[in-house]
Design a protein around this motif. Structure first.
Motif, PDB file in Angstrom:
ATOM      1  N   UNK A   9      36.993  43.578   4.650  1.00  0.00           N
ATOM      2  CA  UNK A   9      35.928  44.354   4.003  1.00  0.00           C
ATOM      3  C   UNK A   9      35.591  43.781   2.627  1.00  0.00           C
ATOM      4  N   UNK A  10      36.611  43.427   1.862  1.00  0.00           N
ATOM      5  CA  UNK A  10      36.380  42.865   0.531  1.00  0.00           C
ATOM      6  C   UNK A  10      35.749  41.479   0.627  1.00  0.00           C
ATOM      7  N   UNK A  11      36.188  40.669   1.585  1.00  0.00           N
ATOM      8  CA  UNK A  11      35.600  39.338   1.771  1.00  0.00           C
ATOM      9  C   UNK A  11      34.123  39.455   2.137  1.00  0.00           C
ATOM     10  N   UNK A  12      33.783  40.437   2.967  1.00  0.00           N
ATOM     11  CA  UNK A  12      32.392  40.626   3.369  1.00  0.00           C
ATOM     12  C   UNK A  12      31.530  41.068   2.190  1.00  0.00           C
ATOM     13  N   UNK A  13      32.091  41.880   1.305  1.00  0.00           N
ATOM     14  CA  UNK A  13      31.343  42.277   0.107  1.00  0.00           C
ATOM     15  C   UNK A  13      30.992  41.043  -0.734  1.00  0.00           C
ATOM     16  N   UNK A  14      31.950  40.146  -0.880  1.00  0.00           N
ATOM     17  CA  UNK A  14      31.689  38.930  -1.655  1.00  0.00           C
ATOM     18  C   UNK A  14      30.604  38.077  -0.995  1.00  0.00           C
ATOM     19  N   UNK A  15      30.669  37.949   0.312  1.00  0.00           N
ATOM     20  CA  UNK A  15      29.676  37.140   1.028  1.00  0.00           C
ATOM     21  C   UNK A  15      28.299  37.793   0.997  1.00  0.00           C
ATOM     22  N   UNK A  16      28.252  39.115   1.026  1.00  0.00           N
ATOM     23  CA  UNK A  16      26.970  39.809   0.910  1.00  0.00           C
ATOM     24  C   UNK A  16      26.365  39.580  -0.468  1.00  0.00           C
ATOM     25  N   UNK A  17      27.213  39.528  -1.507  1.00  0.00           N
ATOM     26  CA  UNK A  17      26.719  39.262  -2.862  1.00  0.00           C
ATOM     27  C   UNK A  17      26.139  37.863  -2.972  1.00  0.00           C
ATOM     28  N   UNK A  18      26.565  36.953  -2.087  1.00  0.00           N
ATOM     29  CA  UNK A  18      26.041  35.586  -2.069  1.00  0.00           C
ATOM     30  C   UNK A  18      24.873  35.436  -1.099  1.00  0.00           C
ATOM     31  N   UNK A  19      24.370  36.565  -0.571  1.00  0.00           N
ATOM     32  CA  UNK A  19      23.235  36.580   0.365  1.00  0.00           C
ATOM     33  C   UNK A  19      23.538  35.880   1.677  1.00  0.00           C
ATOM     34  N   UNK A  20      24.829  35.721   1.995  1.00  0.00           N
ATOM     35  CA  UNK A  20      25.208  35.078   3.250  1.00  0.00           C
ATOM     36  C   UNK A  20      25.299  36.089   4.388  1.00  0.00           C
ATOM     37  N   UNK A  21      25.550  37.355   4.056  1.00  0.00           N
ATOM     38  CA  UNK A  21      25.658  38.410   5.047  1.00  0.00           C
ATOM     39  C   UNK A  21      24.927  39.653   4.554  1.00  0.00           C
ATOM     40  N   UNK A  22      24.574  40.493   5.486  1.00  0.00           N
ATOM     41  CA  UNK A  22      23.946  41.772   5.168  1.00  0.00           C
ATOM     42  C   UNK A  22      24.845  42.892   5.684  1.00  0.00           C
ATOM     43  N   UNK A  23      25.239  43.804   4.807  1.00  0.00           N
ATOM     44  CA  UNK A  23      26.088  44.920   5.201  1.00  0.00           C
ATOM     45  C   UNK A  23      25.199  46.071   5.655  1.00  0.00           C
ATOM     46  N   UNK A  24      25.416  46.530   6.893  1.00  0.00           N
ATOM     47  CA  UNK A  24      24.622  47.606   7.461  1.00  0.00           C
ATOM     48  C   UNK A  24      25.326  48.939   7.218  1.00  0.00           C
ATOM     49  N   UNK A  25      24.675  50.016   7.581  1.00  0.00           N
ATOM     50  CA  UNK A  25      25.202  51.330   7.253  1.00  0.00           C
ATOM     51  C   UNK A  25      26.192  51.900   8.246  1.00  0.00           C
ATOM     52  N   UNK A  26      26.531  51.170   9.298  1.00  0.00           N
ATOM     53  CA  UNK A  26      27.412  51.699  10.342  1.00  0.00           C
ATOM     54  C   UNK A  26      28.687  50.867  10.474  1.00  0.00           C
ATOM     55  N   UNK A  27      29.188  50.390   9.342  1.00  0.00           N
ATOM     56  CA  UNK A  27      30.397  49.564   9.295  1.00  0.00           C
ATOM     57  C   UNK A  27      30.221  48.253  10.034  1.00  0.00           C
ATOM     58  N   UNK A  28      29.006  47.808  10.115  1.00  0.00           N
ATOM     59  CA  UNK A  28      28.704  46.521  10.740  1.00  0.00           C
ATOM     60  C   UNK A  28      28.078  45.613   9.699  1.00  0.00           C
TER      61      UNK A  28
END
Length: 238
Positions: A60-79
């Motif tokens: 979860x923390x790694x995904x937050x970092x990648x989302x901050x780099x515009x590499x991933x988009x965090x959706x509202x359903x834990x996806x």
């Protein structure tokens, strides 16, 4: 809805100095950068945790970092999802790569010594061998290694994090580009860059790096080709 194939990514060994979160971030970041995670691919935190063999918290923390780099988009359903691309954004990312990497190469030129030049030559030969063997992921990794090695010659460089951010956003499209290298990459631009470095020719180096990026992404060389490709991949990812 088309069933998505199982995801398979390369997991590097975890260093003693790395936390689990740092390792999870590096593993996912590398996978995105070399195109192991396709465009529009929907991912779950639990699925990624199982894939990496860790608990959901570091993922979860790694995904937050990648989302901050515009590499991933965090959706509202834990996806999470690899962001879908538009033709305008794709073009902007490519032009930004050319501008930043041409600058980084020219600024590194005065610091490239004979030892680094030989390392660049050997990397280019490894890339050639990987192309002959059809090892797509190895081509991508070696190509990024070539560019990093060149840009890092400048001890004062500050652009590599920005460049890698662009690599991250374009990474899901790298595999397709590599599959079509023989159609569009007719001239070895790395050899042109090496020759320019030998001659200390900054203009030739700038042109070689720019052409290297353009040729590598020439599968989307026109707005029509790019739109067809993006639409096909976005539909496949649904």
């Amino acid at each position: 809805m088309t069933k998505q194939p199982p995801l398979s990514i390369h997991l590097p060994p975890r260093q003693d100095s790395q936390t689990v979160t740092q390792w999870a971030y590096q593993s996912l970041r590398n996978a995105l950068m070399v195109g192991q995670i396709p465009p529009g691919r929907a991912l779950t935190i639990r699925g990624l945790a199982d894939l990496l063999g860790v608990s959901p918290m570091p993922v979860r923390e790694a995904l937050r970092q990648l989302a901050a780099e515009n590499a991933l988009e965090i959706l509202g359903n834990r996806r999470v999802m690899v962001p879908q691309m538009t033709a305008m954004k794709f073009t902007e990312l490519c032009e930004a790569r050319i501008a930043l990497e041409s600058h980084a190469a020219v600024r590194a030129l005065p610091y490239v010594d004979k030892e680094r030049l030989e390392q660049l030559r050997q990397l280019d030969l490894e890339i050639d061998r990987a192309q002959e063997s059809g090892k797509l992921e190895q081509i991508n990794r070696l190509n990024q290694h070539f560019h990093r090695l060149l840009y890092r010659a400048n001890p004062h460089q500050v652009t590599l994090p920005l460049i890698e951010s662009l690599w991250l956003q374009l990474g899901p499209f790298v595999r397709l580009a590599t599959q079509q290298l023989q159609d569009h990459y007719q001239i070895d631009r790395h050899k042109e860059a090496i020759n320019a470095l030998e001659r200390q020719d900054s203009l030739a180096l700038q042109l070689a790096i720019g052409s290297d990026i353009r040729d590598g992404l020439a599968f989307a060389g026109t707005p029509e080709m790019l739109s067809r490709f993006l639409n096909g991949n976005n539909q496949h990812a649904q």
